[in-house]
Write an enzyme that holds these catalytic residues in place. Structure first.
Site, short mmCIF file in Angstrom:
data_model
loop_
_atom_site.label_atom_id
_atom_site.label_comp_id
_atom_site.label_asym_id
_atom_site.label_seq_id
_atom_site.Cartn_x
_atom_site.Cartn_y
_atom_site.Cartn_z
CG ASP A 112 32.60 39.70 27.41
OD1 ASP A 112 32.00 40.24 26.47
OD2 ASP A 112 32.09 38.79 28.09
CB ILE A 155 39.53 36.40 26.53
CG1 ILE A 155 40.70 35.53 26.04
CG2 ILE A 155 38.85 37.12 25.38
CD1 ILE A 155 40.29 34.43 25.06
CD GLU A 209 41.02 39.88 34.89
OE1 GLU A 209 41.80 40.84 34.77
OE2 GLU A 209 39.93 39.96 35.48
CG HIS A 239 30.37 42.22 31.82
ND1 HIS A 239 31.17 43.32 31.65
CD2 HIS A 239 30.63 41.78 33.08
CE1 HIS A 239 31.86 43.54 32.77
NE2 HIS A 239 31.56 42.61 33.65
CD GLU A 248 39.38 38.81 38.63
OE1 GLU A 248 38.22 39.22 38.38
OE2 GLU A 248 40.35 39.07 37.90
C1 TPP Z 1 39.06 42.70 33.58
C2 TPP Z 1 37.97 42.51 34.55
N1 TPP Z 1 38.12 41.58 35.52
C3 TPP Z 1 37.13 41.37 36.41
C4 TPP Z 1 35.96 42.07 36.35
C5 TPP Z 1 34.83 41.79 37.31
N2 TPP Z 1 34.75 42.87 38.28
C6 TPP Z 1 33.98 43.94 38.07
S1 TPP Z 1 34.12 45.07 39.26
C7 TPP Z 1 35.22 44.13 40.11
C8 TPP Z 1 35.77 44.60 41.39
C9 TPP Z 1 36.42 45.92 41.27
O1 TPP Z 1 36.85 46.34 42.51
P1 TPP Z 1 37.41 47.79 42.73
O2 TPP Z 1 38.37 48.11 41.66
O3 TPP Z 1 37.90 47.88 44.13
O4 TPP Z 1 36.16 48.74 42.50
P2 TPP Z 1 34.83 48.89 43.38
O5 TPP Z 1 33.87 47.88 42.88
O6 TPP Z 1 35.18 48.70 44.79
O7 TPP Z 1 34.35 50.25 43.07
C10 TPP Z 1 35.46 42.94 39.43
C11 TPP Z 1 36.36 41.88 39.88
C12 TPP Z 1 35.84 43.01 35.30
N3 TPP Z 1 34.72 43.71 35.13
N4 TPP Z 1 36.86 43.22 34.44
#
Ligand code: TPP
Ligand code: MG
Lengths: 335, 322
Positions: A95, A97, A70, A139, A29
């Site tokens: 985390d 995972i 993931e 995290h 990502e």
């Molecule tokens: C399982 C997991 N994968 C990746 C992340 C890292 N992460 C946190 S927020 C995010 C983006 C989320 O985007 P969206 O669902 O569009 O929400 P927005 O931030 O736009 O409110 C990512 C990739 C995470 N916290 N948990």
């Protein structure tokens, strides 16, 4: 010799391996960022910029941004690894995972064995570990003992930029799945990193301090705190071996046992929750194989049996401090 | 059902509270007073507000990493929230959770969630409880465009249809997941369409329009409470900030943010509409603005004055017995 941060050392190593071997691809990502937007490509380069700039040289075919899926993309990387690619896949915070554990423990870890040795699975799963950034319960964990307990996985935890390069080269060229864990508080730490290629074999610990009075075993960011304590004691004429395991699977048992045979005293420092940690693993190895060399009970300094708390006042005591390590070392010396 | 004046005032108060709260959190974070990873919600106030206004305290909400707005709209205590984000002992989670884990089960808030895609399974669990216990309560999960690609979300939608659960999947499509555009990451480009394919009605609304969100939710809530099963809603929204506070936002186009803040501000749109339609007077809105500002000021002040958790808290609440 150039001085580099861990971030830079990893970035340079990924770049040189991608130049050398066209089957090496990066998946994750925001490993580039900016896809499907009006802004620039390479808008991210990973959460802390570790893969920055790679998409510019290798393009989106080899620096592959994924949706937040993931289970899907870690599994995709595992499938690609046994069919011709050599993926370096990023799980961001380790985390996560929890979301894709099956792909790691039931799939990639077992292919070679289950398939009767008929496949290689050359995959590196990079992820960030550790507390200290107030990133809270989901995290901040150190889950290396979990993966270190799984047959088929190798687990690498560099504590400095020199090792990060040599270990990552070995990881990428290794034909088994390697979990490569980067402590998020270490990215900006730096040291000399030669430009020429060098591979650090797995299962070979480093002695970051040497002395015969006591043995301190650690890994990842805790090595820095152990060094600090060792330096303080050295000023008092007490000398410690500080052993940086560098890989927690395989473990360099020989280095630990040899040191304990001389010092007779052992402190193990691990940021993981103490129960079923590397600290308890090393402790069991030494109790079994060097029992008669011990002149004091083995001491463990690890995180308590709780999730990682958010509040600074609690996180600061959750993570083993230099003071706690020093207390354990002094108590072991006096025991 | 037409909204009463008191409800419209309440909606404005909630939206304004979220805006003020988030702007203040941003300012205090930038000054160094707030630790950790903080994702603010300003810009999306109309979605949380229009959705949660239909809920009672006994309905459950599952939220995201961008959860402050959902918590406020669900009725969480503002001072407790601010103290939590500051890591203080007086916080809603006694300082142990922080911004990404604010929760208050007593208010029906199952928590912000730092695992993307974490909420929908939990929310359908709350719906299962409601259905099994016969309470007529429902659940609502919030998920972003990025989160909509998570396997847990797909599995939850299928489960909700199979078990005909009283639940609502609210997808807030703000165009980005972290630094990646939804135009890339959502393969078919149609989050509502995917939900439909799972076998539930799906509605598409303008998430900048409180009234549109409120109306769509009315339909979904009626269906859930009458045993008609799940509904999905995709609300188009805008994120007024980076992914996290401090994000350089290199993925934004030239002038994009200024344009959004100028033309796509749900609070401005709301005010214009209610004043234009003579539903409320400007003076009523101004009075709320002043009250909200006082509330947020005191939340910040009391938060900073509150103690951090004592060392002994490290090993409490790990299990029911310690
Ligand atoms: C399982 C997991 N994968 C990746 C992340 C890292 N992460 C946190 S927020 C995010 C983006 C989320 O985007 P969206 O669902 O569009 O929400 P927005 O931030 O736009 O409110 C990512 C990739 C995470 N916290 N948990
Ligand atoms: Mg989004």
């Amino acid at each position: 010799m150039p001085i580099k941060t861990i971030r830079q050392a990893i970035n340079d190593t990924l770049r040189s391996e991608m130049r050398r071997d066209s089957t090496v691809v990066i998946i994750g990502e925001d490993v580039a960022g900016g896809a499907g937007s009006d802004g620039i490509d390479d808008a991210a380069g990973g959460v802390f910029g570790v893969t920055k700039g790679l998409v510019g040289e290798f393009g989106r075919e080899r620096v592959i941004d994924t949706p937040i899926s993931e289970a899907g993309f870690i599994g995709m990387a595992a499938g690609a690894a046994c069919t011709g690619l050599r993926p370096v896949v990023e799980l961001m915070f380790f985390d996560f995972i929890g979301v894709c554990f099956d792909q790691i423990y039931n799939q990639m870890a077992k292919f070679r064995y289950m398939f009767g040795g008929k496949t290689d699975t050359p995959i590196v799963v990079r992820a960030m570990v550790g507390a200290g950034l107030r990133a809270a319960a989901q995290h901040s964990n150190m889950l290396h003992p979990l993966v270190a307990s799984i047959p088929g996985l190798k687990v690498v935890m560099p504590s400095n930029a020199y090792d990060a390069k040599g270990l990552l080269l070995t990881a990428i060229r290794d034909n088994d799945p390697v979990i490569f864990l980067e402590h998020k508080t270490l990215y900006d730490t730096s040291c000399e990193v030669p430009d020429e290629e060098y591979l650090i074999p797995f299962g070979q610990a480093a002695f970051t301090r040497e002395g015969s009075d006591i043995t301190i075993v650690s890994m990842s960011s805790m090595v820095l705190r152990c060094n600090e304590v060792a330096d303080k004691l050295a000023a008092e004429g007490i000398y410690a071996d500080v052993i940086d395991l560098r890989t927690v699977s395989p473990i360099d048992e020989g280095a630990v046992l040899e040191s304990v045979e001389v010092s007779g005293r052992l402190v193990i420092v691990d940021e993981a929750n103490e129960r079923c940690s590397m600290a308890s693993e090393i402790s069991s190895i030494v109790a079994e194989k060097a029992f008669h060399s011990l002149r004091a009970p083995i001491a463990k300094v690890a995180a308590p049996h709780s999730p990682v708390p958010f509040s600074p006042s609690l996180e600061d005591i959750y993570v083993p401090t230099a003071a706690r390590i020093e207390d354990a070392v002094r108590a072991t010396l006096e025991a | 059902m037409a909204l009463q004046e008191t409800q419209i005032l309440e909606a404005y108060r909630t939206m304004r509270t979220i805006r003020e709260f988030e702007e203040r959190v941003t300012a205090e974070f930038e000054k160094g007073g707030i630790p950790g990873f903080v994702h603010v919600y300003d810009g999306q106030e109309a979605v949380a507000t229009g959705a949660c206004m239909h809920l009672t305290k006994d309905d459950y909400v599952g939220s995201t990493h961008r959860g402050h707005g959902h918590c406020i709209a669900k009725g969480c205590d503002i001072k407790g929230m601010m103290a939590e984000i500051m890591g203080r002992a007086t916080g809603l989670c006694r300082g142990k959770g922080g911004s990404m884990h604010i929760a208050d089960i007593d208010q029906g808030m199952l928590g912000a969630n730092a695992i993307v895609g974490g909420a929908p399974p939990l929310a359908i669990g709350a719906a299962l409880s409601a259905k099994t216990l016969g309470t007529k309560n429902l659940s609502l999960s919030f998920t972003g465009d990025g989160g909509s690609n998570q396997g847990t979300v797909f599995e939850s939608m299928n489960l909700a249809v199979v078990l005909q659960l009283p639940t609502i999947f609210m997808y807030e499509n703000n165009g980005y997941g972290e630094h990646t555009g939804a135009a890339y990451a959502v393969g078919c480009g149609d989050i509502a369409g995917r939900a439909e394919a799972f076998g539930m009605p799906a509605l598409r609304v303008d998430g900048l329009d409180f009234f549109a969100v409120y109306e769509a939710m009315q339909e979904a809530v009626d269906r859930a409470r009458s045993g008609g099963g799940p509904t999905a809603i995709e609300a188009s929204a805008v994120r007024f900030n980076g992914h996290f506070i401090g994000d350089p936002q290199l993925y934004r186009g030239e002038g994009e943010l200024d344009r959004l803040r100028r033309d796509s501000d749900c609070l401005k749109i709301f005010s214009k509409r209610v004043i234009g339609d003579k539903l409320l007077k400007k003076s009523q809105l101004n009075a709320i603005d002043r009250e909200v500002a006082v509330l947020i000021d005191s939340a910040v002040e009391e938060g900073f004055a509150a103690p951090f958790p004592a060392e002994s808290e490290l090993l409490t609440d790990v299990y029911s017995n310690y």
